[in-house]
Design a protein around this motif. Structure first.
Motif: not given
Length: 272
Positions: A4-21
């Motif tokens: 769960i922690k790894q999934l959350f970390g992956f999702g968080w990094e993806q969310a930060l990467s999607c800042l412009f969109p």
């Protein structure tokens, strides 16, 4: 709990990467209900995108090299938009001062935001390529995919042939990425499909918010045809190939400079 922690970390990094969109989608929603006097909606969106791009570079969220890549995608996307609007594939029915051949300039940022996501995710997740094909197979394939978006209006549509070539060329290729200090691996073809599918979902949201309009959405909004997934999949492949190629070229330049510096140091030591 670790999963769960790894999934959350992956999702968080993806969310930060999607800042412009995310900013683009939020702006599309906001400008549906909020307007600025004497400033058309398309132009307001353009100014928001310019401000966002300036802010990301100014704050260090994007590097100058990444800005160069994003600018290249802006040109590629705007060229495609002008052609597709001319051919009647979709339209931008609202008024705007900053429109070129019926295409508002903010539209290029929608393609640039894909490049922004790829560059951000590449850096944040420390992406690396495994069994990457040769330059001489990647570049012609990317060029053929992009040109097919134009030529299929005058000649046969070869997208499925190109998709087959993608499977052949990248069947053994994969990407590795890091989350929480642990490296994971994913087949590159699967990564293409996942990104293309989520962009198709984003396209449905964008058309619902009036970013652009397909012919079947003139009277009322309808779900974008699922066949568009193949178009976005191929466009994502082109985007990924361009970013990956530029990243590799940049990496080789850094390595070359590093080796040159090491050689100079060795020569200096010999001289002493």
């Amino acid at each position: 709990m670790r999963v769960i922690k790894q999934l959350f970390g992956f999702g968080w990094e993806q969310a930060l990467s999607c800042l412009f969109p995310v900013v683009i989608f939020a702006s599309l929603a906001l400008t549906q209900w909020v307007s600025v006097p004497f400033l058309p909606r398309y132009d307001l969106l353009l100014f928001i995108c310019l401000w966002m791009q300036w802010g990301m570079v100014r704050s260090g969220l994007e590097t100058i090299d990444e800005l160069k890549v994003i600018s290249l995608f802006h040109i590629i996307g705007l060229t495609l938009e002008i052609f597709k609007v001319h051919m009647g594939s979709w339209s931008y029915p609202e008024e705007g001062y900053f429109k070129v051949f019926g295409v508002p300039l903010y539209s290029g940022f929608m393609y640039a935001s894909v490049a922004s996501y790829l560059c951000q995710a590449w850096r944040r997740l420390k992406v690396d390529l495994v069994r990457w094909p040769s330059f001489w197979s990647v570049v012609p394939l990317a060029t053929a995919i992009y040109l097919n978006f134009f030529t299929h209006h005058y000649w046969m549509d070869v997208r499925w042939w190109l998709a087959g070539l993608v499977l052949i060329v990248f069947w053994r290729a994969s990407v590795t990425y890091e989350v929480g200090g642990v490296r994971y691996r994913m087949p590159l073809v699967l990564a293409f499909v996942l990104i293309g599918f989520f962009i198709w979902l984003a396209e449905n949201i964008a058309t619902y918010l009036g970013a652009w309009e397909y012919p079947n959405q003139t009277d009322a909004w309808n779900l974008v045809h699922v066949g568009k997934v193949s178009s976005w999949l191929l466009l994502v492949i082109v985007s990924f190939l361009i970013v990956a190629t530029l990243k590799q070229v940049k990496g080789k330049e850094r390595k070359s400079r590093g080796l040159s510096a090491e050689d100079r140091h060795k020569n200096r030591r010999k001289a002493l």
